[in-house]
Write a protein that holds these residues in place. Structure first.
Motif, short mmCIF file in Angstrom:
data_model
loop_
_atom_site.label_atom_id
_atom_site.label_comp_id
_atom_site.label_asym_id
_atom_site.label_seq_id
_atom_site.Cartn_x
_atom_site.Cartn_y
_atom_site.Cartn_z
N LEU A 64 -22.12 34.23 6.55
CA LEU A 64 -20.98 34.72 5.77
C LEU A 64 -19.70 34.34 6.52
N PHE A 66 -16.41 33.55 5.99
CA PHE A 66 -15.11 34.21 5.85
C PHE A 66 -15.17 35.65 6.34
N LEU A 67 -16.15 36.38 5.85
CA LEU A 67 -16.30 37.77 6.26
C LEU A 67 -16.59 37.87 7.76
N GLY A 68 -17.48 37.02 8.26
CA GLY A 68 -17.85 37.06 9.66
C GLY A 68 -16.68 36.79 10.58
N PHE A 70 -13.42 37.08 9.89
CA PHE A 70 -12.40 38.13 9.79
C PHE A 70 -12.85 39.42 10.47
N VAL A 71 -14.12 39.77 10.34
CA VAL A 71 -14.63 40.95 11.03
C VAL A 71 -14.59 40.74 12.54
#
Length: 138
Positions: A64, A66-68, A70-71
């Motif tokens: 993931l 984008f999510l990874g 940003f997190v």
């Protein structure tokens, strides 16, 4: 044949705004990949992170993206700069110690040592002058 090329060039319409939009998308795409590779490099360079932690973050960033990313930036972003700064300091210290070891003792250091020996009385003035001449001649 030449008329066909001229007609094709004249009929091709690509407005300037579309060109700027394309350039913006390319810029953002390159920026995204730079950020992605920077995060992956930080994951593997962090000595405080366990092997399972590195594996988990890597799987999250790859599956993931984008999510990874940003997190990761929210959770560990502040530490990225601190780790990079400490890594740069360690590299600078290693470079300086390598230069010091490679250069060997300087003439000034050697002269200071024999001057100290003379001041303590371990060397006579004649021995001091002889050692000083030997250091300065080399």
């Amino acid at each position: 044949m030449q008329n066909a090329l001229i007609d094709l060039a004249e009929s091709y319409d690509y407005p300037l705004l579309n060109f700027f939009w394309t350039m913006l998308l390319i810029f953002l795409w390159v920026l995204w990949f730079m950020l992605l590779f920077r995060v992956i490099a930080d994951i593997f360079r962090d000595d405080a992170l366990s092997g399972w932690g590195k594996a988990g973050w890597t799987v999250l960033v790859i599956l993931l993206p984008f999510l990874g990313v940003f997190v990761y930036l929210i959770a560990r972003g502040r530490g990225m700069g601190e780790r990079e700064f400490s890594r740069a300091q360690q590299q600078e210290q290693a470079f300086r110690s390598y230069v010091r070891e490679s250069a060997g003792p300087s003439h000034a250091d050697e002269l200071a040592k024999i001057a100290e020996l003379k001041n303590r009385g371990d060397l006579t003035p004649a021995e001091y002058e002889q050692a000083k001449a030997k250091i300065l001649s080399s």
